[in-house]
Design a protein around this motif. Sequence first.
Motif, mmCIF file in Angstrom:
data_model
loop_
_atom_site.group_PDB
_atom_site.id
_atom_site.type_symbol
_atom_site.label_atom_id
_atom_site.label_comp_id
_atom_site.label_asym_id
_atom_site.label_seq_id
_atom_site.Cartn_x
_atom_site.Cartn_y
_atom_site.Cartn_z
ATOM 1 N N LYS A 80 -3.534 0.912 -3.352
ATOM 2 C CA LYS A 80 -2.938 -0.420 -3.371
ATOM 3 C C LYS A 80 -1.956 -0.477 -4.526
ATOM 4 O O LYS A 80 -2.266 -0.066 -5.645
ATOM 5 C CB LYS A 80 -4.012 -1.499 -3.519
ATOM 6 C CG LYS A 80 -3.455 -2.906 -3.332
ATOM 7 C CD LYS A 80 -4.557 -3.962 -3.264
ATOM 8 C CE LYS A 80 -3.954 -5.339 -2.971
ATOM 9 N NZ LYS A 80 -5.001 -6.387 -2.881
ATOM 10 N N GLU B 231 -11.508 3.297 1.479
ATOM 11 C CA GLU B 231 -11.745 2.920 2.877
ATOM 12 C C GLU B 231 -10.509 3.086 3.746
ATOM 13 O O GLU B 231 -10.599 3.089 4.979
ATOM 14 C CB GLU B 231 -12.264 1.480 2.965
ATOM 15 C CG GLU B 231 -11.317 0.422 2.423
ATOM 16 C CD GLU B 231 -11.534 0.123 0.943
ATOM 17 O OE1 GLU B 231 -11.168 -0.987 0.519
ATOM 18 O OE2 GLU B 231 -12.070 1.008 0.238
ATOM 19 N N LYS B 232 -9.333 3.205 3.141
ATOM 20 C CA LYS B 232 -8.100 3.435 3.899
ATOM 21 C C LYS B 232 -7.632 4.881 3.776
ATOM 22 O O LYS B 232 -6.505 5.206 4.157
ATOM 23 C CB LYS B 232 -6.989 2.493 3.414
ATOM 24 C CG LYS B 232 -7.206 1.024 3.778
ATOM 25 C CD LYS B 232 -6.046 0.165 3.277
ATOM 26 C CE LYS B 232 -6.177 -1.277 3.713
ATOM 27 N NZ LYS B 232 -5.926 -1.450 5.158
ATOM 28 N N THR B 233 -8.496 5.750 3.237
ATOM 29 C CA THR B 233 -8.134 7.136 2.959
ATOM 30 C C THR B 233 -8.828 8.091 3.917
ATOM 31 O O THR B 233 -9.995 7.900 4.257
ATOM 32 C CB THR B 233 -8.500 7.497 1.507
ATOM 33 O OG1 THR B 233 -7.675 6.743 0.614
ATOM 34 C CG2 THR B 233 -8.312 8.978 1.235
ATOM 35 N N TYR C 267 0.842 -1.190 0.000
ATOM 36 C CA TYR C 267 0.000 0.000 0.000
ATOM 37 C C TYR C 267 0.880 1.244 0.000
ATOM 38 O O TYR C 267 1.921 1.295 0.651
ATOM 39 C CB TYR C 267 -0.915 0.015 1.220
ATOM 40 C CG TYR C 267 -1.996 -1.044 1.164
ATOM 41 C CD1 TYR C 267 -3.210 -0.788 0.534
ATOM 42 C CD2 TYR C 267 -1.775 -2.305 1.714
ATOM 43 C CE1 TYR C 267 -4.192 -1.768 0.461
ATOM 44 C CE2 TYR C 267 -2.757 -3.291 1.646
ATOM 45 C CZ TYR C 267 -3.956 -3.020 1.019
ATOM 46 O OH TYR C 267 -4.922 -3.989 0.934
ATOM 47 N N TYR D 245 -3.895 9.594 1.512
ATOM 48 C CA TYR D 245 -4.639 9.139 0.351
ATOM 49 C C TYR D 245 -3.984 7.821 -0.051
ATOM 50 O O TYR D 245 -2.820 7.790 -0.460
ATOM 51 C CB TYR D 245 -4.559 10.189 -0.759
ATOM 52 C CG TYR D 245 -5.079 11.537 -0.296
ATOM 53 C CD1 TYR D 245 -6.442 11.828 -0.317
ATOM 54 C CD2 TYR D 245 -4.213 12.508 0.201
ATOM 55 C CE1 TYR D 245 -6.931 13.043 0.134
ATOM 56 C CE2 TYR D 245 -4.686 13.732 0.656
ATOM 57 C CZ TYR D 245 -6.052 13.994 0.618
ATOM 58 O OH TYR D 245 -6.522 15.198 1.080
ATOM 59 N N THR D 246 -4.727 6.746 0.117
ATOM 60 C CA THR D 246 -4.138 5.410 0.072
ATOM 61 C C THR D 246 -4.426 4.700 -1.243
ATOM 62 O O THR D 246 -5.555 4.721 -1.750
ATOM 63 C CB THR D 246 -4.659 4.554 1.237
ATOM 64 O OG1 THR D 246 -4.411 5.247 2.461
ATOM 65 C CG2 THR D 246 -3.969 3.196 1.278
ATOM 66 N N VAL E 158 -7.808 3.308 -2.752
ATOM 67 C CA VAL E 158 -8.503 2.553 -1.710
ATOM 68 C C VAL E 158 -9.206 3.557 -0.795
ATOM 69 O O VAL E 158 -8.612 4.036 0.187
ATOM 70 C CB VAL E 158 -7.527 1.676 -0.901
ATOM 71 C CG1 VAL E 158 -8.300 0.799 0.091
ATOM 72 C CG2 VAL E 158 -6.670 0.810 -1.815
ATOM 73 N N GLU F 28 0.701 5.190 0.876
ATOM 74 C CA GLU F 28 -0.025 6.273 1.528
ATOM 75 C C GLU F 28 0.657 7.586 1.184
ATOM 76 O O GLU F 28 1.865 7.736 1.393
ATOM 77 C CB GLU F 28 -0.041 6.079 3.045
ATOM 78 C CG GLU F 28 -0.784 4.838 3.502
ATOM 79 C CD GLU F 28 -0.752 4.662 5.009
ATOM 80 O OE1 GLU F 28 -1.563 3.896 5.520
ATOM 81 O OE2 GLU F 28 0.105 5.311 5.658
#
Length: 488
Positions: A98, A127-129, A63, A95-96, A125, A65
């Motif tokens: 993959k 949901e990871k942001t 990932y 701001y993530t 992604v 970031e």
Amino acid sequence: MACSKKCQKVTLFSISAILLIFGLVLVLTWQGIINSIVKTELSLENENTQQFKFWKETPIPMYLEIYLFNWTNAADFEDGKPWTRKPIFKELGPYTFKEHHSRVNIKYNDNYTVNFNTIRTWHFVPEKTMGSLDDNITTLNAIALTVGNIVKHKSLLVRRGVNFLLEEKQIKLTVTKTVREFLFEGYNDTLLNFLKKIHLKGIDIPFDKFGWFYNRNGSATYDGNFTMFTGADDIDKLGIITRWNQSPKSPAYPGFCGMVNGTSGELWYPLKDSKKISIFTADTCSSLNLEANGSYSTFGIEGNVYAQTERLFDNGTKYPEMACFSPGISLPTGVRNVSQCKFGAPAFMSMPHFYMADSSYLEAVDGLKPDPSKHNFYLALEPNTGLPLKVHASLQVSLYLEKIKGISMFENVQTTMMPVLWFHQDAAITENLAGLAKTLIILPNIGMYTAYGVIGLGFLLCVIGSFITARNNWRGTEDEEPLTQNHL
């Protein structure tokens, strides 16, 4: 079938001798067997090895970031007006994305090396942001700054001409765009479009839009072509880069700073007790050196940690031999000049939030706060196989803003290292891959313990046989009967 006492003793000593010989042979040859297995499984000898399959399509989830610095008081700094305060920045993100790596254009050479290109792809992604790709970011105008950096040492007449161009096109010191525009999508820029039309000497920006990751997603050519040792002849050279774009030197730096060395960071030779490792990155057009710093454990596998030190981004201030990483400019320690790697933009790499850099960088701006637990850079590697267990890579990109006489927007600025963004790449070995690694790790012990066990058993039988022989003569007494089926 009968077997006399003599027969039993001969059999006992024979089995003992066989076990001793077999154990000794195993001790002497097991390392060679291990080396053969390691070569088969860990090298890139051919496209059928397990290592090749892992290398061609990286199996470990990764990932990226990205954090961007929003210049919150940029409106207070009017073009051409003297600066009377510090720039204030607010970090937005992460701001993530993959990230996936694959190798293409693979070509084996006769000298145990392989040529290849890397395709890196990123998928957002949400949901990871924290935030949205439509968040607005205000920062320095990188195109205008690049033009100023390229002409700053040219004649006053040239600089005045550039100033006229900037004013005529109404180019400002700052620019506000969305996150998606600043990163992968890019944005149209009036100055960039004009420069591409007039082909101004010394200014060659090969993009139709500007974005820090523009044209990189899915590109097979952006990072360049690499030449790397396969480890087929010597596993201790596995993964070491020897050439980048067919050259053993990077054009961005003179002397040893420009030497192409180290690995790509994903494929490693058996490190054993190495105190230092090097990673060659296209993002810096140079190598990053990390030093041994502790241990790391995951899924029952022990690894060595290699981390950044203050030497990583020194530029000659503390370590004179590192001065070649800052050609043409003398700055306090903690930043690396990558302008020749970024098409003439006055870009510098450092640790995030100027961690481990000279305090002057942090004092020149507001809003940054180094965190050693978050803004560090380290790799955890299994020493016997070189298998990456954990990757925690963090780097920052800043733009160097300085006074330039003859160009009004730069004449009254305070010379400042302006943070733009920093990124963190994270990856960790999965449990399935850890299981495969354990097998290779314990193989040496399995063989040696088996060999010593066999030798021990053989020695024990030999002792038993000797004890029996000592108590009875070799042939036995006359009244001894042979062992028959009737005795069973």
